[in-house]
Design a protein around this motif. Structure first.
Motif, PDB file in Angstrom:
ATOM      1  N   TYR A 143       0.840  -1.196   0.000  1.00 16.34           N
ATOM      2  CA  TYR A 143       0.000   0.000   0.000  1.00 16.34           C
ATOM      3  C   TYR A 143       0.880   1.253   0.000  1.00 16.34           C
ATOM      4  N   PHE A 144       1.947   1.244   0.823  1.00 21.33           N
ATOM      5  CA  PHE A 144       2.887   2.366   0.854  1.00 21.33           C
ATOM      6  C   PHE A 144       3.617   2.493  -0.482  1.00 21.33           C
ATOM      7  N   VAL A 145       4.044   1.348  -1.037  1.00 24.34           N
ATOM      8  CA  VAL A 145       4.755   1.376  -2.319  1.00 24.34           C
ATOM      9  C   VAL A 145       3.852   1.937  -3.411  1.00 24.34           C
ATOM     10  N   ASN A 146       2.619   1.443  -3.483  1.00 18.06           N
ATOM     11  CA  ASN A 146       1.675   1.941  -4.492  1.00 18.06           C
ATOM     12  C   ASN A 146       1.409   3.429  -4.325  1.00 18.06           C
ATOM     13  N   TRP A 147       1.208   3.844  -3.066  1.00 14.60           N
ATOM     14  CA  TRP A 147       0.955   5.253  -2.788  1.00 14.60           C
ATOM     15  C   TRP A 147       2.168   6.096  -3.168  1.00 14.60           C
ATOM     16  N   GLY A 148       3.368   5.589  -2.821  1.00 11.19           N
ATOM     17  CA  GLY A 148       4.588   6.319  -3.151  1.00 11.19           C
ATOM     18  C   GLY A 148       4.800   6.453  -4.643  1.00 11.19           C
ATOM     19  N   ILE A 149       4.493   5.395  -5.392  1.00 16.65           N
ATOM     20  CA  ILE A 149       4.630   5.437  -6.844  1.00 16.65           C
ATOM     21  C   ILE A 149       3.639   6.414  -7.464  1.00 16.65           C
ATOM     22  N   ALA A 150       2.404   6.424  -6.953  1.00 16.61           N
ATOM     23  CA  ALA A 150       1.348   7.250  -7.551  1.00 16.61           C
ATOM     24  C   ALA A 150       1.372   8.695  -7.073  1.00 16.61           C
TER      25      ALA A 150
ATOM     26  N   ARG B  17       5.433  -0.396 -12.430  1.00 15.66           N
ATOM     27  CA  ARG B  17       6.398  -0.340 -11.334  1.00 15.66           C
ATOM     28  C   ARG B  17       5.839  -0.989 -10.071  1.00 15.66           C
ATOM     29  N   MET B  18       4.535  -0.895  -9.883  1.00 20.67           N
ATOM     30  CA  MET B  18       3.908  -1.547  -8.728  1.00 20.67           C
ATOM     31  C   MET B  18       4.159  -3.057  -8.775  1.00 20.67           C
ATOM     32  N   PHE B  19       3.916  -3.669  -9.917  1.00 18.98           N
ATOM     33  CA  PHE B  19       4.137  -5.116 -10.044  1.00 18.98           C
ATOM     34  C   PHE B  19       5.626  -5.471  -9.958  1.00 18.98           C
ATOM     35  N   LEU B  20       6.481  -4.681 -10.637  1.00 16.64           N
ATOM     36  CA  LEU B  20       7.917  -4.978 -10.664  1.00 16.64           C
ATOM     37  C   LEU B  20       8.555  -4.913  -9.284  1.00 16.64           C
ATOM     38  N   SER B  21       7.996  -4.095  -8.388  1.00 17.04           N
ATOM     39  CA  SER B  21       8.581  -3.924  -7.054  1.00 17.04           C
ATOM     40  C   SER B  21       8.612  -5.227  -6.257  1.00 17.04           C
ATOM     41  N   GLU B  22       7.753  -6.174  -6.606  1.00 19.33           N
ATOM     42  CA  GLU B  22       7.692  -7.433  -5.858  1.00 19.33           C
ATOM     43  C   GLU B  22       8.931  -8.293  -6.071  1.00 19.33           C
ATOM     44  N   ALA B  23       9.672  -8.037  -7.123  1.00 21.27           N
ATOM     45  CA  ALA B  23      10.854  -8.855  -7.414  1.00 21.27           C
ATOM     46  C   ALA B  23      11.893  -8.751  -6.295  1.00 21.27           C
ATOM     47  N   ILE B  24      11.941  -7.626  -5.590  1.00 24.08           N
ATOM     48  CA  ILE B  24      12.950  -7.428  -4.542  1.00 24.08           C
ATOM     49  C   ILE B  24      12.718  -8.375  -3.364  1.00 24.08           C
ATOM     50  N   PRO B  25      11.529  -8.375  -2.705  1.00 24.66           N
ATOM     51  CA  PRO B  25      11.332  -9.331  -1.606  1.00 24.66           C
ATOM     52  C   PRO B  25      11.323 -10.784  -2.067  1.00 24.66           C
ATOM     53  N   ALA B  26      10.901 -11.034  -3.310  1.00 23.50           N
ATOM     54  CA  ALA B  26      10.902 -12.416  -3.816  1.00 23.50           C
ATOM     55  C   ALA B  26      12.324 -12.956  -3.920  1.00 23.50           C
ATOM     56  N   GLY B  27      13.238 -12.154  -4.435  1.00 21.17           N
ATOM     57  CA  GLY B  27      14.627 -12.575  -4.531  1.00 21.17           C
ATOM     58  C   GLY B  27      15.253 -12.802  -3.165  1.00 21.17           C
TER      59      GLY B  27
END
Length: 480
Positions: free
Chosen positions: A175-182, A197-207
């Motif tokens: 929610y913070f990431v989405n808000w920060g992006i928008a 960018r919202m979807f791509l941001s998930e790659a960091i915690p996944a890795g």
């Protein structure tokens, strides 16, 4: 005090905490992946649904498409958890999360042109979301099992509840990431670049999750079932101390050796309870509030940035009340928390239904949404996963959890996909339905759920063994 000291004697708390925190990254990704769509769903609708002249139903199905993967992941989780182990199954989930993050953010990769929506591109986007959903389904089933099989009985409720905290924290983070992006950006930019960018941001915690999993052990109960008793004893010793470790290993081997492992070898009741726990957790409507939160707040008159900020506020409330559950689950027990939560959810949803019927839009709607979600987060959110991780006997746990989790995601998909169409029919009816399901969940817990507080997994096994034996004896007696 003496009993408490006896329970904790020899337990390696830092080791247990470290393993649990790494495992709960799977829960964080579960929350992240399922909630990331909340900020992007309007942009996805414009780009991939409205531009192609498709219906509201297609919009609902697209926003909920990850849930198809969740159903698949939940259904196959038992096969993978029992076949390759709990740890390797979680590594597989991490890989799927990573692929989904990249593919959902840029579904045009290799085969399509950016800015040219087609039916093929819509299918590809849904494919990547389904891949992530399979990861969610695997993680949602295996993380609670993993923690439940590692954790000592006296702290199992709190540690498994930490997974729900991680799920909700993952939602809050996104929610913070989405808000920060928008924030501060134009609607046009959000609809062309921001949602990616919202979807791509998930790659960091996944890795990060995938890497850290190489540093945790397999669960001792899986190792024992695989005939690797020495390894199981080593891990049990690290967790519980040498003396208690041998006792636990003996209990595990006893339960593993005396049953076939067939799904209904302990009777049907425990399986039905697991399925109904999962179905009620979704039929109360929680994921509608989570997936469509920004749109709900926009319908109350909030602008784009304000609606995302209100979603953040709701996320903070969710985290706070999940902490309440963590602090009380091993003290008050599972049943009382579930029953109180059901009442709170019913109050919140019936109030929202009444406000929708009279077309009252304002701060009161936000208040009752918060009452509803807070009630869920202190009860059905974490406690459902705690119970699913502990009520099933060792020998059938992998299969039974898979059935329960598949049922949960099927119910989730049904509720989420039908929400737009139900709201077109009647908002009051929609929220009233969720309120009615909350009341039914109260009756279900009151009548059917056994209290599991403080019981070892092997003690729970004896409970169901006794009930199935009693039922068999009753049938024999009736037949004479």
């Amino acid at each position: 005090m003496i009993k408490n000291e006896k329970e904790t004697a020899g337990q390696n708390i830092p080791y247990i905490a470290g393993i649990t925190l790494i495992a709960t990254l799977g829960g964080l990704l579960f929350g992240y992946d399922t909630a990331v769509i909340s900020g992007a769903e309007r942009s996805v609708q414009l780009y991939l649904v409205d531009s192609l002249g498709l219906s509201t139903w297609v919009h609902g199905a697209t926003i909920s498409s990850a849930l198809i993967g969740c159903i698949i992941g939940g259904a196959i989780s038992g096969v993978f958890a029992s076949g390759i182990g709990r740890k390797k199954t979680l590594i597989l989930a991490a890989i799927l999360f990573f692929i989904s993050a990249l593919g959902s953010g840029y579904p045009e990769f290799l085969f399509f042109n950016e800015g040219e929506p087609t039916m093929g591109l819509l299918y590809m986007f849904n494919f990547y979301r389904i891949i992530g959903g399979i990861g969610v389904g695997l993680a949602s089933a295996v993380v609670p099992v993993y923690i439940g099989e590692i954790a000592p009985a006296n702290m199992r409720g709190r540690l498994v509840s930490l997974n729900q905290f991680a799920i909700i924290f993952g939602m809050l983070v996104v929610y913070f990431v989405n808000w920060g992006i928008a924030s501060g950006e134009s609607v046009e930019w959000l609809n062309s670049v921001g949602w990616r960018r919202m979807f791509l941001s998930e790659a960091i915690p996944a890795g990060l999750f995938g890497v850290l999993l190489f540093f945790v052990p397999e669960t001792p109960r899986y190792l024992s079932m695989a005939g690797r008793d020495e390894e199981a004893l080593q891990i049990l010793t690290k967790v519980n101390g040498g003396h208690r470790a041998r006792e636990i290993l003996s209990e595990i081997k006893n339960t593993v050796e005396h049953h076939s492992g067939k799904l209904f070898s302990y009777g049907k009741t425990v399986i039905v309870i697991g399925i109904l726990l999962s179905v009620f957790q979704q039929f109360v409507g929680i994921n509608v509030a989570l997936y469509y939160a920004p749109r709900i707040f926009e319908s109350m008159g909030a602008g784009k940035d304000a609606s995302l900020l209100q979603t953040v506020v709701m996320g903070v409330i969710n985290v706070i009340f999940t902490v309440v559950a963590i602090l009380t689950v091993d003290r008050w027990g599972r049943k009382p928390l579930l029953m109180v939560g059901s009442i709170g959810m019913a109050v919140g949803m019936f109030a929202i239904a009444g406000l929708a019927y009279f077309e009252i839009i304002g701060i009161s709607t936000l208040v009752f949404i918060i009452i509803y979600t807070a009630s869920f987060m202190m009860s059905w959110g974490p406690i459902c996963w705690v119970l699913i991780s502990e009520i099933f006997p060792n020998k059938i746990r992998g299969k039974a959890v898979a059935v329960a989790v598949a049922a949960q995601w099927t119910a989730n998909f049904f509720i989420s996909a039908t929400y737009p169409s139900m709201m077109e029919f009647s908002g009051a009816f929609t929220y009233g339905f969720y309120g009615f399901m909350s009341l039914l969940s109260f009756l279900f817990v009151w009548k059917m759920i056994p209290e599991t507080k403080g019981k070892s997994l092997e003690e729970m096994e004896q409970l169901w063994k006794g009930k199935s034996s009693h039922l068999a004896d009753s049938k024999v007696t009736a037949g004479r």
